[in-house]
Design an enzyme around this catalytic site. Sequence first.
Site, mmCIF file in Angstrom:
data_model
loop_
_atom_site.group_PDB
_atom_site.id
_atom_site.type_symbol
_atom_site.label_atom_id
_atom_site.label_comp_id
_atom_site.label_asym_id
_atom_site.label_seq_id
_atom_site.Cartn_x
_atom_site.Cartn_y
_atom_site.Cartn_z
ATOM 1 N N ILE A 15 0.837 -1.203 0.000
ATOM 2 C CA ILE A 15 0.000 0.000 0.000
ATOM 3 C C ILE A 15 0.871 1.251 0.000
ATOM 4 C CG2 ILE A 15 -1.674 1.330 1.352
ATOM 5 C CD1 ILE A 15 -2.912 -1.281 2.254
ATOM 6 N N SER A 36 11.353 2.054 8.042
ATOM 7 C CA SER A 36 10.992 0.663 8.247
ATOM 8 C C SER A 36 11.738 0.177 9.483
ATOM 9 C CB SER A 36 11.374 -0.164 7.015
ATOM 10 O OG SER A 36 10.987 -1.508 7.184
ATOM 11 N N ARG A 37 11.391 -1.024 9.934
ATOM 12 C CA ARG A 37 12.105 -1.579 11.090
ATOM 13 C C ARG A 37 13.497 -2.046 10.707
ATOM 14 N NH1 ARG A 37 7.475 -5.636 13.036
ATOM 15 N NH2 ARG A 37 7.353 -5.806 10.762
ATOM 16 N N LYS A 97 -6.885 3.007 6.937
ATOM 17 C CA LYS A 97 -8.112 2.509 7.555
ATOM 18 C C LYS A 97 -7.971 1.029 7.910
ATOM 19 C CE LYS A 97 -8.931 0.161 3.815
ATOM 20 N NZ LYS A 97 -8.772 -1.302 3.884
ATOM 21 N N ASP A 179 -10.440 -5.260 6.942
ATOM 22 C CA ASP A 179 -9.603 -4.998 5.776
ATOM 23 C C ASP A 179 -10.422 -4.531 4.582
ATOM 24 O OD1 ASP A 179 -6.707 -5.288 4.865
ATOM 25 O OD2 ASP A 179 -7.778 -6.294 3.253
#
Length: 326
Positions: A15, A36-37, A97, A179
């Site tokens: 996404i 990002s991690r 969302k 979702d």
Amino acid sequence: MSTEIRWGIVGLGKIADTFARDLALVPEAALTAVASRGLKKAEAFKEKHKAVYALGSYEELFNCPEVDVIYIATPHSHHAPLALRAMECGKHVLCEKPMGVNREQSSTMLNMAREKKVFFMEALWSRFMPAIVRAKELVDSGALGEVRYIHADFAFYALDRDPEGRLLNPELAGGSLLDIGIYPVFLSYMLLGKPEKVHGVSRFHQTGAEIETSMIFEYDGAQALLFSGLTCNSEMKAMICGTKGTIYVHPRWHESQELTLQLGDEVHSLPLPKLGKGYVHEINEVHNCLNKGQLQSELWSHQNSLDLIELLDLVRSQNGIRFPFE
């Protein structure tokens, strides 16, 4: 705020990739930082989308003084803690969302936005699509007469996906309802408001995730028949029927580029093209609000988000949909 609005993105999955491509179509938008991690993933995303900075932790992005607004695109289970931390650091937030997995989380997020006086919006991109905007205008104008029936579905086959992935993993708030079921529920709510009664039936995967939910929303003089599922591919078209006419929202209705309006024997085709994938329209809404000094959107307000999550909570409570972390 300057003419240029500087964005950061948290969570660099599919996404976020689509969102970044649409962000590049907005002249006033600058992709300043991505996080990002793991730094390697952030650097790859930065190179692909020509961001200024790649950061190996979310905290670095939240504290980056060169970022105005942050787009949160992680799995649902991570929305609330990340959005809260971003707002604590004074950032405006566009959160995918559903913004929270339940009303408690959502209320906490909106309270933080008010406390910190930052802009916050749930990224319900369909609300800003030209076709959906036009459909609401037609309903509100009385072109259909009194709306009596709404049909909307959203389903695709996903039972072959990784059971540890976001769709089938309850630990990540997986399942069809939050979702994709959020879209049919949103359409009914946007056009008719909160229903008087809600009836729902769900089916579950071996992982414990909900994979199929049918809903009937009862209104005074109207009904909505809604469905979401990960068990099959549906046509994904929507129909809004009134006493004077009907709107057919072409597939895939939540990102449609065409309506058909039937009034008696008259049939009108209404082409309504979107920009890019369609995220451009919600990005423009964020920019419009920020440039006006508004802390929430008039088209998709904080109250709208609360009403929507309350409806989803109600369906979940009726059907026994719970997540281990709640």
